[in-house]
Design an enzyme around this catalytic site. Structure first.
Site, short mmCIF file in Angstrom:
data_model
loop_
_atom_site.label_atom_id
_atom_site.label_comp_id
_atom_site.label_asym_id
_atom_site.label_seq_id
_atom_site.Cartn_x
_atom_site.Cartn_y
_atom_site.Cartn_z
N GLU A 118 0.84 -1.21 0.00
CA GLU A 118 0.00 0.00 0.00
C GLU A 118 0.88 1.26 0.00
O GLU A 118 0.58 2.23 -0.70
CB GLU A 118 -0.94 -0.01 1.21
CG GLU A 118 -2.03 -1.07 1.07
CD GLU A 118 -2.93 -1.16 2.28
OE1 GLU A 118 -2.40 -1.38 3.38
OE2 GLU A 118 -4.15 -1.00 2.12
N GLU A 151 -3.79 -9.70 3.48
CA GLU A 151 -4.59 -9.46 4.70
C GLU A 151 -5.68 -10.50 4.94
O GLU A 151 -5.98 -10.83 6.08
CB GLU A 151 -5.23 -8.06 4.63
CG GLU A 151 -4.25 -6.92 4.82
CD GLU A 151 -3.55 -6.48 3.54
OE1 GLU A 151 -3.62 -7.21 2.53
OE2 GLU A 151 -2.93 -5.40 3.55
#
Ligand code: NAI
Length: 708
Positions: free
Chosen positions: A110, A130
């Site tokens: 990210e 995740e």
């Protein structure tokens, strides 16, 4: 400036190096220090471009998962400090190049995607894993990834969680370039090229051309949802990851990020994320063994030998060959050896057929397995694993022979699933070098290795075994030498209850279905058929004296099946009948044996609810787990959880049996077990530890908390 981040300059390029070994985890402190570093370079007039790079062996390999654990247990406010950092990177008027080596995972990717350009070493990996801990990307990952890589790729990566190689990442647009040669100079050169071109920085949030149209996206989302449902119908995170990626295609960037955050928080506070984070941390914890440290000497394992080329021995030989360790495989006669080798060849060929191994890799692995009928070269082996029939007299005889032929330093391991390691070790003059290596079937597939310490096993042999487990691609869990150790000891009351439920009126289908609905990979009766009913039957014969003296309710139907040669899948019938396929239909003979057993025990069949099926079987696991903890056979409740998840198909999203017990509340479980004791007698007497914890309002997890 904090030492977590280092800043420097090369010419007019400002360099920011993350310095949080070992994996540069993006903790709130790192995010804050990075933000300060970005701001310093942006406001420095002598800097015209920025390069962000990881120090040590990797870029940012993810967020600090311990931080998530603190948030989910609400001991800390939720502020990762990542949002202002990503905004500062993306807003920078000067071009920002992210240089990736090792892995850029989760918050790492990210961060990379908020930079204007990305360059990586060819062996790097990037991913949004995740979902594997019950979360979704929470810092714009689901919004920026489809803008760079397209909707299909973003769905794959955010919904499935598997990282991809740098070469793939380049093809799909996540990366702009691969570094030829050293990474930092390549990144600096790339940055200078952007400065020279004079084009404004390319901000990911402003890209739209890969976001597709409602018409092209609709089938992608429908397909992803169907696949997520098929792969893991119990999991909530993959579905939410898909929703978040969809938001990227329907909402402006800022609103998409807000939607992502909302979905992320729904995941973060879910029981599933708490359980999966517990599993992640428990898996790391099992490697820690009191009394064994970095100074404990490890022995090199260069060559191995396996005795017994049956179901387990063959699988274990494959495990060694797969890890690049040459192995001799011995059996009693040529026919047995050939049967074992044929199975090994068939298994490898199957993997090649599925495209998971090249024919050349198969040949290399096969070449590492050398069949033999003699002990001739066993003196060269650093470890010898015994996998002959489960019979104490035979195992003692084999160990006495091994003691004669093995190198004085060699580790002698037994794959016994229930026998006493000390009794086996006593057949040698070197009990300190004897240990249990209890693999699970199929050994080449199952990740669990129970490492059983005998009373004289040396710390060095334990340390070597724990390290070897990792090298073999297994999760090694150290357990004590109690009857059937941890996994199988708990499995006994679990399958016992499954079978008692049949006598009381549940059908074979109802029992298995209630437990697969609960999340078990397979129902208990189907598992018994897969493993072979004869294993339990032989174990019961070995331990007949225990059963006879316990005064417990007898269970006879499974023994009857075995007496009739019905051992499960391998004989075509057990609890189920198998015709050509692995999916069976309930075996009428099994049903008849159960009915006879019920009559003999004076039981009138009744309707049994799925909830009762789950409570009777899963609470039996938990009660036995509590005894095991109390006796110190398992070091920690988390160790039992790992054993059940990796060895027995317990749903990871429930955290393992002991974690699951904590989430239900030990008082609730204790009360129910007391009811079962009244109904069914002494088999259900509650474990003293369970009673103590329940009465004190405590959890199993509290046993390992520092204050406990
Ligand atoms: P198996 O019956 O498939 O294989 C045993 C092999 O040992 C046969 O090939 C036999 O010829 C050979 N053998 C017997 N005596 C021998 C000797 N003196 N020297 C060399 N080879 C000899 O049995 P399986 O299922 O592989 O079990 C082996 C061990 O692994 C047992 O202790 C069992 O409890 C344990 N185990 C079995 C699991 C399973 O699911 N099958 C799971 C975990 C452990």
């Amino acid at each position: 400036m904090s030492e977590l981040v280092l800043t420097s300059k090369q010419g007019d390029i400002g360099i920011i190096t993350v310095n949080n070994p070992p994996v540069n985890a993006l903790s709130p402190a790192v995010a804050k220090a990075l933000l300060q570093a970005v701001q310093a370079h942006v406001s420095d007039p002598s800097v015209r471009g920025l390069v962000l790079i990881g120090g040590g062996r990797t870029f940012i390999a993810g967020a600090d998962i311990k931080e998530f654990a603190k948030v989910t247990t609400a001991t800390r406010d939720f502020d990762t400090g990542i949002d202002p950092l990503l905004a500062a990177l993306e807003d920078s008027p000067k071009p920002v190049v992210c240089a990736i080596h090792g892995t850029a995972l989760g918050g790492g990717l990210e961060t990379a995607m908020a930079c204007h350009y990305r360059i990586a070493t060819p062996d790097a990996h990037v991913g949004q894993p995740e979902v594997k801990i019950g979360l979704i990307p929470g810092a714009g990952g689901t919004q920026r990834l489809p803008r760079l890589a397209g909707v299909a790729k973003a769905l794959d990566m955010c919904g499935g969680g598997e990282p991809i190689r740098a070469t793939d990442a380049l093809t799909c647009g996540i990366l702009d370039s691969l570094a030829e040669g050293e990474l930092l100079p390549a990144a600096i050169a790339y940055c200078q090229k952007q400065i020279a071109a004079g084009t404004p920085p390319r901000r990911t949030r402003d890209l739209h051309d890969k976001l597709g149209t409602p018409a092209t996206n609709a089938p992608l989302f429908a397909g992803a949802r169907e696949q997520a449902q098929k792969r893991s119908k119990h999991l909530i995170a993959p579905a939410k990851a898909i929703d978040a990626v969809e938001a990227a295609t329907t909402l402006p960037f800022a609103e998409g990020c807000a939607r992502e955050r909302q979905l992320f928080l729904e995941c973060l506070f879910s029981d599933q994320a708490k359980a999966l984070i517990h599993v992640f941390l428990a898996e790391r914890e099992v490697a820690k063994v009191p009394g064994i440290g970095p100074d404990t000497p490890r022995r090199p394992i260069r060559r191995a030998a396996v005795v017994g080329a049956g179901t387990m021995g063959g699988g274990i030989a494959m495990v060694y060959a797969n890890a690049g360790i040459p192995v001799w495989l011995k059996d009693v006669d040529a026919a047995a050896l050939e049967r074992g080798l044929a199975t090994i060849r068939k298994n490898y060929a199957h993997t090649v057929q599925k495209g998971k191994l090249t024919p050349q890799q198969m040949d290399e692995r096969l070449a590492r397995i050398e069949p033999t009928l003699s002990f001739e070269r066993f003196a060269e082996a650093d470890i010898i694993v015994e996998a002959v029939f489960e019979n104490l007299a035979l195992k003692k005889q084999v160990f006495a022979e091994l003691d004669q032929v093995a190198h004085p330093e060699a580790i002698l391991a037994t794959n016994t699933s229930s026998l006493n390691i000390d009794a086996i070790a006593a057949a040698t003059r070197r009990p300190h070098q004897v240990i249990g290596h209890h693999f699970f079937s199929p050994a080449n597939v199952m990740k669990l290795l129970e490492i059983v310490r005998g009373k004289e096993t040396s710390p060095s042999v334990i340390a070597t075994s724990m390290e070897l487990a990792k090298r073999l691609g297994k999760v090694g869990v150290l357990v004590g030498n109690g009857r059937a150790f941890v996994g199988n000891r708990m499995f006994e009351p679990y399958v016992r209850e499954a079978q008692f439920l049949l006598e009381e009126g549940a059908t074979i289908d109802q029992v298995d279905q209630a437990l697969t609905e609960f999340g078990m990979a397979m129902g208990p009766l189907a598992v018994l058929d897969l493993a072979g009913l004869d294993i339990g039957w032989r174990m019961r014969q070995e331990h007949l004296h225990l059963a006879a003296s316990s005064g417990r309710r007898p269970f006879v139907a499974e023994d009857k099946l075995c007496e009739h040669g019905q051992f499960g899948q391998k004989t075509g019938a057990g609890w189920y009948c198998y015709e050509a396929h692995r999916v069976g239909t309930p075996n009428p003979e099994a049903i008849q044996f159960v009915a006879e057993a019920a009559r003999a025990n004076g039981i009138t069949p009744r309707q049994i609810s799925p909830q009762e099926i789950v409570e009777r079987t899963i609470f039996a696991l938990i009660n036995e787990g509590a005894r095991i903890l109390e006796e110190g056979i398992a070091l920690r409740p988390g160790d039992i959880d790992i054993i059940y998840i990796y060895g027995y198909g317990f749903p990871a999203w429930r955290g393992g049996p002991m974690w699951y017990a904590d989430t239900l509340g030990l008082a609730t479980i204790y009360a129910r077990i007391c009811e079962f004791e009244k109904q069914h007698g002494a088999t259900w007497s509650p474990a003293p530890l369970l009673r103590q914890l329940a009465t004190a309002g405590r959890t199993f997890a509290s046993l390992t908390e520092p204050s406990a």
